[in-house]
Design a protein around this motif. Structure first.
Motif, PDB file in Angstrom:
ATOM      1  N   CYS A   1       5.167  30.326  26.347  1.00 22.70           N
ATOM      2  CA  CYS A   1       3.758  30.645  26.603  1.00 22.70           C
ATOM      3  C   CYS A   1       2.846  30.063  25.529  1.00 22.70           C
ATOM      4  CB  CYS A   1       3.556  32.151  26.718  1.00 22.70           C
ATOM      5  SG  CYS A   1       2.029  32.625  27.554  1.00 22.70           S
ATOM      6  N   GLY A   2       3.415  29.244  24.643  1.00 26.27           N
ATOM      7  CA  GLY A   2       2.588  28.530  23.684  1.00 26.27           C
ATOM      8  C   GLY A   2       2.183  29.313  22.453  1.00 26.27           C
ATOM      9  N   HIS A   3       2.822  30.447  22.196  1.00 24.41           N
ATOM     10  CA  HIS A   3       2.434  31.211  21.018  1.00 24.41           C
ATOM     11  C   HIS A   3       2.788  30.487  19.725  1.00 24.41           C
ATOM     12  CE1 HIS A   3       2.449  35.264  23.449  1.00 24.41           C
ATOM     13  NE2 HIS A   3       1.779  34.286  24.038  1.00 24.41           N
ATOM     14  N   ASP A   4       3.766  29.586  19.804  1.00 24.25           N
ATOM     15  CA  ASP A   4       4.050  28.742  18.645  1.00 24.25           C
ATOM     16  C   ASP A   4       2.872  27.820  18.343  1.00 24.25           C
ATOM     17  OD1 ASP A   4       4.516  27.478  21.091  1.00 24.25           O
ATOM     18  OD2 ASP A   4       6.102  26.186  20.330  1.00 24.25           O
ATOM     19  N   VAL A   5       2.214  27.341  19.404  1.00 25.23           N
ATOM     20  CA  VAL A   5       1.014  26.513  19.237  1.00 25.23           C
ATOM     21  C   VAL A   5      -0.128  27.339  18.654  1.00 25.23           C
ATOM     22  CG1 VAL A   5      -0.747  25.173  20.458  1.00 25.23           C
ATOM     23  CG2 VAL A   5       1.658  24.940  21.088  1.00 25.23           C
ATOM     24  N   HIS A   6      -0.308  28.548  19.172  1.00 23.67           N
ATOM     25  CA  HIS A   6      -1.382  29.420  18.681  1.00 23.67           C
ATOM     26  C   HIS A   6      -1.214  29.687  17.184  1.00 23.67           C
ATOM     27  CE1 HIS A   6      -1.277  31.233  23.032  1.00 23.67           C
ATOM     28  NE2 HIS A   6      -1.655  29.963  23.004  1.00 23.67           N
ATOM     29  N   THR A   7       0.026  29.997  16.792  1.00 19.98           N
ATOM     30  CA  THR A   7       0.293  30.345  15.393  1.00 19.98           C
ATOM     31  C   THR A   7       0.136  29.131  14.484  1.00 19.98           C
ATOM     32  OG1 THR A   7       1.813  32.087  16.103  1.00 19.98           O
ATOM     33  CG2 THR A   7       1.999  31.333  13.826  1.00 19.98           C
ATOM     34  N   ALA A   8       0.695  28.002  14.897  1.00 19.17           N
ATOM     35  CA  ALA A   8       0.566  26.787  14.086  1.00 19.17           C
ATOM     36  C   ALA A   8      -0.888  26.364  13.961  1.00 19.17           C
ATOM     37  CB  ALA A   8       1.400  25.665  14.691  1.00 19.17           C
ATOM     38  N   SER A   9      -1.649  26.528  15.037  1.00 18.99           N
ATOM     39  CA  SER A   9      -3.073  26.188  14.992  1.00 18.99           C
ATOM     40  C   SER A   9      -3.819  27.077  14.016  1.00 18.99           C
ATOM     41  CB  SER A   9      -3.696  26.318  16.391  1.00 18.99           C
ATOM     42  OG  SER A   9      -3.206  25.335  17.264  1.00 18.99           O
ATOM     43  N   LEU A  10      -3.516  28.376  14.028  1.00 19.02           N
ATOM     44  CA  LEU A  10      -4.219  29.291  13.122  1.00 19.02           C
ATOM     45  C   LEU A  10      -3.828  29.035  11.673  1.00 19.02           C
ATOM     46  CD1 LEU A  10      -6.306  31.493  12.945  1.00 19.02           C
ATOM     47  CD2 LEU A  10      -4.496  33.194  13.262  1.00 19.02           C
ATOM     48  N   LEU A  11      -2.594  28.636  11.438  1.00 21.66           N
ATOM     49  CA  LEU A  11      -2.206  28.260  10.075  1.00 21.66           C
ATOM     50  C   LEU A  11      -2.967  27.019   9.629  1.00 21.66           C
ATOM     51  CD1 LEU A  11       1.660  28.891  10.156  1.00 21.66           C
ATOM     52  CD2 LEU A  11      -0.031  30.109   8.742  1.00 21.66           C
TER      53      LEU A  11
END
Length: 398
Positions: free
Chosen positions: A108-118
């Motif tokens: 669901c792309g939560h890895d993208v969400h987290t990496a983006s926020l970092l």
């Protein structure tokens, strides 16, 4: 008012930090964890924040809350949220960053969400002398599972001392190409309730149905009748959905009538008053039909997420800022959708804007979320990190 130089600085930093964002995203993708089990994910995020010298604390057990203070003194707080959990899906991709946790996948792309926020955190740490107030980073667990990690974050004080003036969240959107973003002012996503229904009859021989009370026939009547709550009782201008996605019997065979049938489903709508009314009507309908046919029915409703409402003023403002930061052609307005998101809880507490981040690869078939082949064009990480930083800074620079 932020200067054009600051906009360029954030754009340059997003590009500069893109390789690190890709590295973070791939690590997280390789090491997914299910809802409320994200301890290694939490430790990894904490390590990245340590490198950036950004203070943080644990929250909601497996989540993190970090704060970046601006160098221009006191001011409002703006919150930014990323969810960190994965789904129970066996990944079918064969990339070099495929999930190493069998049966668990960031589908669901939560890895993208987290990496983006970092990445956003790294940008903000570099430009903090340009804004007042502070930016609160919410790395939230458990978006995919009731009661929703947002409820635990709120309970643990994520929106207090002081309350943020607004909150932003973003979510991957495969139909949009990487580099684009989408917004929807006002009501955007549906409430989500889980339905658990047990229909009980009396089993018997399939050739002698008169000696049994067939729960399968009762169930068929219920499924058909319950759809009329949507087609004939719901205002046609109000979106609402009732879907049963799983049916199984306790026993039964080609010539055996079972004793009971169990169903699982979902109820979704965009109006809280009608949501409550549907709960009452469903219970009355299923018990009445079952009783009339000689059986029994027990309906359990697991109350899920409320509908998600984007603050009109904040979202229109964010769209304009996105056009300024990314370019007019990169920003689109989206239709209402009946999927759910626990970010909705935040939207009922303070002005909020939840928008979509394009992750599609031009010329390739779409890879939908919640599938075993989901993947993204990692160019999206530059957009995701940069835009969220711009929205935060723009909120705090007078």
């Amino acid at each position: 008012m932020p200067t054009p130089d600051l906009r360029q600085r954030i754009t340059d930093l997003a590009q500069e930090l893109h390789p690190a964002a890709v590295s973070n995203r791939r690590y997280l993708h390789q090491h997914p964890e299910l809802s409320f089990e994200e301890r290694e994910t939490q430790a990894y995020i904490a390590g990245q924040l340590d490198e950036l010298k950004i203070p943080y604390r644990k929250i909601a057990d497996t989540g993190l809350l970090a704060e970046i203070s601006g160098g221009k003194g006191a001011g409002p707080v703006i919150a930014l949220r990323a969810d960190i959990d994965a789904l129970p899906i066996l990944e079918a991709n064969t990339t070099d960053y495929t999930s190493q946790n069998k049966g668990v996948m960031h589908a669901c792309g939560h890895d993208v969400h987290t990496a983006s926020l970092l990445s956003t955190a790294g940008i903000l740490a570099s430009v903090k002398d340009h804004f007042s107030g502070s930016v609160r980073l919410l790395f939230q667990p458990g978006e995919e599972k009731l009661p929703g990690g947002a409820t635990l974050m709120i309970k643990d004080g994520a929106l207090e001392k002081p309350a943020p003036a607004g909150i932003f969240g973003q979510h991957v959107h495969p139909p949009l190409a990487a580099g684009k973003v989408g917004f929807r002012p006002g009501i955007y996503m549906a409430s989500t309730d889980e339905l658990y229904l047990t229909v009980t009859g009396r089993g018997g021989h399939g050739a002698m149905p008169h000696n049994a009370v067939d729960p399968i026939v009762i169930t068929a009547q219920i499924i058909t009748a319950i759809q009329q709550l949507i087609s004939r009782n719901t205002d046609p201008t109000l979106p609402a959905v009732i879907t049963f996605g799983r049916i199984e019997s306790d026993g039964g065979a080609t010539n055996v009538i079972p004793n009971a049938v169990r169903l699982q489903g979902t109820l979704r709508t965009l109006d809280e008053a009608w949501r409550k009314e549907l709960h009452l009507r469903m219970d009355k309908l299923v018990t009445g039909i079952a009783a009339a046919m000689g059986g029994q029915a027990e309906l359990t409703i697991a109350h899920g997420y409320p509908f998600l409402k984007n603050d009109e003023k904040l979202t229109h403002w964010a769209m304009q800022e996105a056009r300024h930061f990314l370019g007019e052609e990169q920003v689109v307005e989206l239709p209402i959708r009946m999927t759910g998101e626990d970010f909705a809880f935040y939207t009922h507490h303070l002005p909020a804007c939840f928008y979509r981040l394009g992750v599609g690869r031009p010329g390739e078939a779409e890879r939908p979320v919640h599938t075993d082949t989901f993947d993204v064009d990692e160019a999206c990480l530059q957009t995701g990190g940069g835009l969220m930083a711009w929205l935060a800074v723009r909120s705090l620079v007078v």
